[in-house]
Design an enzyme around this catalytic site. Structure first.
Site, PDB file in Angstrom:
ATOM      1  CE  LYS B  78       1.378  30.258  37.740  1.00 39.14           C
ATOM      2  NZ  LYS B  78       0.753  31.083  38.786  1.00 39.14           N
ATOM      3  CB  SER B 159      -0.339  34.605  37.317  1.00 41.02           C
ATOM      4  OG  SER B 159      -0.103  33.747  38.415  1.00 41.02           O
ATOM      5  CB  SER B 183      -2.201  33.723  40.744  1.00 47.60           C
ATOM      6  OG  SER B 183      -1.799  35.006  40.364  1.00 47.60           O
TER       7      SER B 183
END
Lengths: 95, 483
Positions: B78, B159, B183
């Protein structure tokens, strides 16, 4: 307490965020909706309740305060938008 | 080229060990897949050259029987984790060209375990979003589609949407995520995957771009519970660079395989049966209760009375912490700068132009609730309610071992929906936020499908540092769900 034009200006200044003129009205609406929604919390009885700052209940870790030099001046400046002679450059702030 | 589409991390490890293929072949395969699926927009930065170099080292170590736990396994990172010498943006224009000169502890731990980075995955800007529609680098697309409308693109959740979409579409074998209010779990649920948020303090936050420091936790997104356990093992460590890194002993997470539901008490919180909970999700939840009963678990009705207050509490605390954390983006030391003659103008224009709409909205809320005159009414109040939410869980865990709930009130929705009213977007996290506020470990496991063949995830919440039990319950779901 609702958020009006002058509150938004004040908060934007505190947050150091420039709000575009044509975004202002929509933002005021959105902020009022959100604040109106979180206002629900006022109904919760929190008498004698301690505020909870963190869920971490171990002793905070303190590392030994030994001098280290992991990063060079050059590395630290590498990402800066403007630097000169080993320093960050900002607009003139003193007369 | 061999088709590696059906591999999991676990089966790839075996294949590599048994010399069925090399890490270089694996990496090459996934590079091609990523190139073929650019439209999903899963990655912000590709790191193919580094991946090939890392694979060569992995192959040597495997040949020398000197392999580490994730030797030669290609993953996505990420773009919230700082990677030394590789652009790290947090999905924001303000960090568009930021190249860290240090490595986050979580990514370092993964590389030290032999994992290979294919690239940095797309995400909501500063992890603020639940649909991956706030990234400066564009929306991420969920590879899954509604059965009756194959044309409409769906959100992957957020997210960690880039990570979830990449794993779901087979562009990498696993990926890292970060979870502040859901998330990891919510995108895992929307993409039919396993996502695990560990106990607060279990994974180091060093080098992970901060959103709300009292909530932020890193964790894995993977295809299976076993893969998630392996990744978690490699991600966790005690880290003196993080003041809230836990010194609790790290167990062998694969011990979840010995976990049995027989005799365990599974709490079902009545407050999670919220208005607006999709009926098909409710059905899957009921099915799972029956699966657990069939394994000998005892189902206990529990109450978490302050559940309703969790989301508003979160939307005071998280923005408040964000407004402090994101003060560092000033256009001076790193990141985007809007050049101005006056310093105050420089700050305001840099931040006004550098942050996206949702981030600015939350920074405004955060600044407001911390400002003079409102601090007690909002921020302090929220901290007190947080205590009540945490106490609810403490009480519940006196009478049950695990808590079983849905992960989300609805399945993945079309891109463009829920964009007009911010609160409508926030409601995606209504079932994941309470465990975040209490710092508890929670896993989302794909447990069924709706009529449109979209995945439905269930969430298992555990006691602090009891990741093994939630993995064990997740494993039971995998065995009993029938697909």
């Amino acid at each position: 307490m609702s958020i009006d034009n002058s509150t938004v200006k004040k908060v934007a200044l505190l947050a150091r965020i420039e709000i575009q003129k044509n975004d202002e009205a929509a933002l005021i609406d959105e902020l009022n909706n959100i604040i109106g929604w979180v206002d629900e919390l006022k109904k919760v009885n929190t008498e004698d309740i301690e505020p909870m700052l963190s869920v971490f209940n171990e002793t905070m870790n303190m590392r030994k305060d030994n001098p280290q030099s992991n990063y060079t001046n050059e590395l630290i400046l590498k990402n800066s938008p403007e630097n000169n002679a080993g320093f960050f450059v900002v607009p003139k702030v003193v007369e | 080229m061999t088709d590696f589409s059906s591999l999991t991390i676990t089966s790839a490890i075996n294949g590599l060990k048994n010399k069925e293929f090399t890490s270089q072949e694996l990496v090459q395969f996934f590079i091609e897949k990523i190139k073929q699926n650019k439209h999903l927009n899963c990655f912000i930065t590709h790191t193919f050259e580094q991946a090939i170099d890392m694979a060569k080292i992995a192959d040597k170590r495997i040949s020398a029987k000197n392999h580490r736990m994730l030797e030669g396994i290609p993953i996505g990172m990420k773009d919230l984790f700082c990677t030394n010498g590789i652009k790290t943006t947090a999905g924001s224009k303000i960090l568009e060209n930021f190249i860290p000169f240090y490595e986050s502890t979580v990514s370092k731990n993964l590389w030290d375990s032999g994992a290979i980075m294919l690239g940095k995955t797309n995400m909501d800007e500063f992890a603020m979003g639940s649909a991956n529609t706030t990234s400066f680098f564009g929306n991420v697309i969920n590879p899954l589609k509604s059965f009756s409308n194959q044309k409409k693109d769906l959100v992957p959740g957020g997210s960690s949407g880039g990570s979830a979409s990449a794993v779901s579409s087979g562009l990498c074998l696993g990926a890292t995520g970060s979870d502040t209010g859901g998330s990891i779990r919510q995108p895992a649920s929307f993409c039919g995957l396993v996502g695990l948020k560990p106990t607060y303090g279990r994974c180091s936050r060093f080098g992970m771009i901060a959103f709300a420091s009292s909530l932020d936790q890193a964790g894995p997104i993977a295809q299976t519970v076993e893969d998630a356990a392996l990744m978690l093992q490699c991600m966790t460590s005690f880290d003196e660079k993080d003041s809230t890194s836990s010194r609790n002993e790290i167990p062998n997470y694969l011990d979840y395989k010995n976990y049995r539901l027989k005799g365990k008490k599974i709490g079902i919180p009545k407050e999670y049966l919220i208005e607006g909970l999709n009926n098909e999700i409710k059905e899957v939840w009921d099915n799972c209760i029956n699966w657990f009963k069939s394994e000998g678990a005892e189902i206990v009705d529990i109450s978490l009375p302050h559940t309703e207050s969790a989301l508003p509490t979160y939307y005071i605390i998280a923005p408040a912490e964000a407004s402090a954390n994101l003060a560092r983006y000033d256009g001076i030391r790193y990141g985007f700068r809007q050049k101005e003659k006056d310093l105050k103008d420089l700050y305001q224009k840099t931040r006004g132009l550098g942050f996206g709409k949702e981030v600015k909205r939350r920074l405004m809320i955060g600044t407001y609730v911390l400002s003079a005159g409102y601090y007690d009414a909002y921020y302090l109040k929220a901290l007190k309610v947080r205590k009540l939410i945490s106490k609810d869980f403490e009480e519940a865990f006196k009478i049950c071992d695990l808590i079983l709930t849905p992960t989300t009130p609805n399945v993945a929705f079309p891109i463009g929906e829920k964009q007009t009213d911010p609160i409508e977007m926030y409601l995606n996290d209504v079932l994941t936020v309470p465990a975040s506020l209490a710092g508890l470990p929670a896993i989302s496991v794909s447990s069924g499908f709706n009529k449109e063949k979209l995945p439905i995830g269930l969430q298992v919440i555990g006691k602090p540092f009891d990741e093994i039990s939630i993995l064990g319950a997740g494993n039971a779901i995998e065995k009993l769900r029938g697909f």
